[in-house]
Design a protein around this motif. Structure first.
Motif, PDB file in Angstrom:
ATOM      1  N   HIS A   1       4.193   5.557  -5.468  1.00 59.35           N
ATOM      2  CA  HIS A   1       4.209   5.472  -6.934  1.00 59.35           C
ATOM      3  C   HIS A   1       3.204   6.455  -7.529  1.00 59.35           C
ATOM      4  CE1 HIS A   1       3.921   2.739 -10.739  1.00 59.35           C
ATOM      5  NE2 HIS A   1       4.660   3.793 -10.920  1.00 59.35           N
ATOM      6  N   LYS A   2       2.029   6.481  -6.938  1.00 61.67           N
ATOM      7  CA  LYS A   2       0.980   7.402  -7.406  1.00 61.67           C
ATOM      8  C   LYS A   2       1.448   8.848  -7.290  1.00 61.67           C
ATOM      9  CE  LYS A   2      -1.668   8.723  -4.358  1.00 61.67           C
ATOM     10  NZ  LYS A   2      -1.580   9.798  -3.351  1.00 61.67           N
TER      11      LYS A   2
ATOM     12  N   ALA B   1       2.382   1.728  -3.357  1.00 58.27           N
ATOM     13  CA  ALA B   1       1.356   2.191  -4.313  1.00 58.27           C
ATOM     14  C   ALA B   1       1.116   3.691  -4.142  1.00 58.27           C
ATOM     15  CB  ALA B   1       0.058   1.421  -4.087  1.00 58.27           C
ATOM     16  N   SER B   2       1.091   4.116  -2.880  1.00 59.43           N
ATOM     17  CA  SER B   2       0.858   5.533  -2.599  1.00 59.43           C
ATOM     18  C   SER B   2       2.030   6.391  -3.102  1.00 59.43           C
ATOM     19  CB  SER B   2       0.670   5.711  -1.086  1.00 59.43           C
ATOM     20  OG  SER B   2       0.334   7.033  -0.802  1.00 59.43           O
TER      21      SER B   2
ATOM     22  N   ALA C   1       0.836  -1.204   0.000  1.00 58.67           N
ATOM     23  CA  ALA C   1       0.000   0.000   0.000  1.00 58.67           C
ATOM     24  C   ALA C   1       0.871   1.255   0.000  1.00 58.67           C
ATOM     25  CB  ALA C   1      -0.919  -0.018   1.209  1.00 58.67           C
TER      26      ALA C   1
END
Lengths: 309, 382
Positions: free
Chosen positions: B9-10, B6-7, B3
């Motif tokens: 990367h975003k 992902a955060s 998670a």
């Protein structure tokens, strides 16, 4: 093991500093696998209730059992999802990048992540636009992406907060069909909307909340049939005069709204008498509705017609 | 971990697509460093003890002129270079590569000097230089006179420099003033690092306004994760800024005729300062994100706050030219702590230990702003 997806007992919530509670004494049960409408005017307390159920707000008072788990329970967030009214994703990212990001935030990776994304894309028919920046999407596609993100964790319970606001008829139809399919697959849907025809066609049961209190909860079928045999709605060619209204009043209660006449009649025979009185007073009937109610009428009669601030 | 990745990367994807943000964070400070390093080169050179170039054209080629030049050569404030042809002299003076052209020629009784002053040369420096030349020629005349009056007397005994003793009232605080590039690189680097306040606060406010933050709060992730997902990418942005701005000082400024940045010898000290400045800036950004309700408010608040902190902290006007009271007042700005720490490393060859007070203050500022942001955020949600 209960068949209810959600059981609420005496839920109350007051925002710190507020004089009046936003919710008080809310108790209701929502059957597993049903589509349940949560209705109420703006500011009625629906969003507060959804916020408690989804863990945004703490449970101050009462008991809430969701998907077999007692609130507060963080593991519940794995089994529920909300599709907010806002476009709650990143406009600068494409649909694919948004789905990839939110799937990652759910802790998904590898083949399982791809499988969930593919499922969400398929349900919401996002394939052709997946690579485009989501800021360029139409309102309908944005709504579908919003819904798709809510499906990524394959929730047992999906909260939909006005998911069809501001989109065209085709997109609305598509989303409603998608929601039906999801419900048929066993998902419990909690649906809030101000579009009564949507709720009537989609939901099995509903609750009406106003001023923080639960006013009513019942199946949609029961609500539209309730007192239906006694109510007649006439659309007239002109407004009747006082003498006509006085003659009609002898048959039951009379409510006039411009050229719309609503009467609570004592018997079906009274309907014929009312038609005769109107004819005798030279008033033509353009449309007559007698039988089951529209949900909107039921809702307005429960929450009263007065405008809300 | 998935998670968090992902955060991050975003956030990196969003950053890469924010052209205005990237220009603000990278191009603006690079331009400032280049422009200010070159524009203030002469002003800083005078303070930092860098020697000013004097072109020497000895038309006399006599023992007397050689003696005058020998006397002037003892003056370490100037670098003496033989003059070339007229065109070259004019060019060097015209673009302030040289501060003076000194021409010596024979007079009736002694050596005469003609001084041509470059347009950018400070009037005080000019006065001092003219006095130095007069003194050198006067000294030559005295030697001639003494030799004429009393050949047995050694003129050097009459011209004893020990007649004047210099005392320093107090040791200079830093011991050394920076050159323009040594001042500009750390100053605009600190300024640029603090400018992450604007994109960071805007990113947080956008998430709040668009309802994304609310959605994140319904997801099975800890409360700190969305913050960490922004904190880490912007921390990396700060570190890239450090590397880029140093490279500009090392390679780009000299390309345009400016001095080359000196880095000092403590990489660990530089890394500590870089982390500490970043923590302070990110904490400040978080506080702005909580205080401001809209991205417009955050941009105004963040940018204005940064400019005030920079003006106070010695970024725009070096602290050493400020009056004593302002110098003391300037230490209220965290940018001053960052700047002083970097100057310790670059200029004074400081170590990790010597920058601990500045780094500690910056980390404490970061912690206090984060705590304040957390407290305000809870208060707003309540």
């Amino acid at each position: 093991m209960t068949d209810n997806a959600i059981e609420l007992t005496d839920i109350a919530f007051t925002y710190p500093g507020a004089i009046r509670p936003s919710l008080q004494g809310v108790s209701l049960s929502i059957a597993r696998g049903s589509c349940f409408g949560l209705l109420g005017p703006n500011g009625a307390g629906k969003t507060t209730l959804l916020s408690i159920l989804t863990g945004i707000l703490p449970l101050q008072q009462g008991r809430a059992r969701i998907a077999g788990l007692e609130l507060p329970d963080d593991t519940l967030k794995q089994r529920t999802a909300i599709v907010p009214q806002d476009y709650a994703f990143y406009m600068a990212l494409s649909g694919r990048e948004n789905l990839d990001c939110f799937a990652g935030l759910y802790g998904l990776n590898g083949a399982e992540k791809q499988r969930r994304i593919d499922f969400a894309v398929q349900v919401c028919a996002l394939g052709p636009v997946l690579g485009q920046p989501s800021a360029q999407y139409s309102g309908g596609v944005k709504r579908r992406l919003n819904l798709a993100i809510g499906l990524l964790n394959q929730p047992d319970i999906l909260y939909l907060d006005e998911p069809t606001v501001g989109i065209d008829a085709q997109s609305r139809h598509f989303i409603l069909e998608s929601i039906r399919d999801l419900q048929h697959s066993g998902m419990t849907i909690i649906y809030t909307s101000h579009y009564m025809e949507e709720v009537q066609s989609l939901c099995d049961a509903l609750a009406v909340i106003d001023h923080g209190q639960l006013l009513l909860t019942d199946t949609v079928a029961n609500l539209v049939e309730r007192d239906a045999a006694c109510t007649a709605r006439f659309t007239l060619d002109r407004s009747p005069g006082d003498a006509t209204l006085a003659a009609l009043a002898a048959l039951g209660s009379v409510h006039m709204d411009q050229q719309q006449l609503r009467m609570e009649l004592a018997s079906p025979q009274s309907l014929e008498t009312a038609q005769r009185i109107l004819r005798e007073h030279g008033i033509s009937i353009r449309q007559l509705h007698y039988g089951s109610n529209r949900l909107e009428d039921v809702y307005l009669s429960i929450t009263e017609h007065a405008l809300r601030d | 971990m998935t998670a968090l990745l992902a955060s991050i990367h975003k956030e990196l994807r969003l950053l890469m697509r924010d052209v205005h943000g990237l220009l603000l964070l990278f191009l603006m400070p690079m331009a400032f460093i280049l422009i200010m390093s070159l524009a203030l080169q002469n002003q800083f050179a005078e303070r930092s003890g860098v020697r000013l170039t004097v072109l020497v054209d000895d038309q006399s080629h006599s023992a007397a002129s050689e003696s005058v030049l020998q006397s002037l050569a003892n003056n370490t404030a100037f670098e003496w270079q033989p003059a070339a042809d007229d065109a070259s002299n004019k060019q060097q003076l015209g673009n302030d590569k040289a501060a003076f052209l000194l021409q010596l020629h024979d007079g009736k009784d002694s050596i005469l000097a003609t001084i041509t002053v470059a347009p950018g040369t400070n009037a005080q420096v000019e006065a001092l230089f003219v006095a130095a030349v007069r003194e050198a020629i006067g000294r030559e005349r005295i030697v001639d006179l003494v030799n004429y009056l009393d050949p047995d007397t050694d003129p050097d005994t009459l011209l004893d420099d020990s007649a004047v003793t210099v005392h320093y009232h107090a040791a200079k605080e830093s011991g050394k003033a920076p050159s323009s590039v040594q001042q500009s690189v750390p100053a605009w680097l600190v300024f640029a690092m603090f400018f992450v306040v604007v994109p960071l606060s805007n990113a947080l406010i956008s998430e709040r306004q668009q309802g994304t933050l609310k959605r994140l709060r319904t997801m099975p992730i800890p409360l700190w994760l969305p913050i960490a997902g922004k904190w880490i990418p912007f921390f990396l942005v700060n570190q890239v800024q450090v590397v880029l701005m140093i490279l500009v000082g090392l390679f780009v400024v000299p390309l345009f005729g400016g001095d080359r940045l000196t880095l000092g010898s403590s990489f660990a000290g530089l890394a500590l300062m870089s982390c500490a400045i970043s923590m302070a800036a990110l904490g400040y950004g978080l506080l702005v994100a909580v205080v401001a309700r809209t991205t417009d408010q955050a941009t105004t608040l963040g940018a204005t706050g940064n400019i005030i902190l920079a003006a106070l902290g010695g970024v725009m006007v070096p602290r050493f030219v400020m009056p004593e009271t302002m110098q003391q007042l300037s230490m209220a700005s965290p940018m001053a702590w960052g700047l002083e720490g970097l100057l310790d490393i670059f200029l004074r060859d400081g170590s990790m230990t010597s920058v601990l007070p500045e780094a500690g203050s910056l980390l404490a500022f970061g912690l206090v702003t984060v705590a304040l942001a957390g407290w305000l955020s809870r208060k707003q949600r309540a």
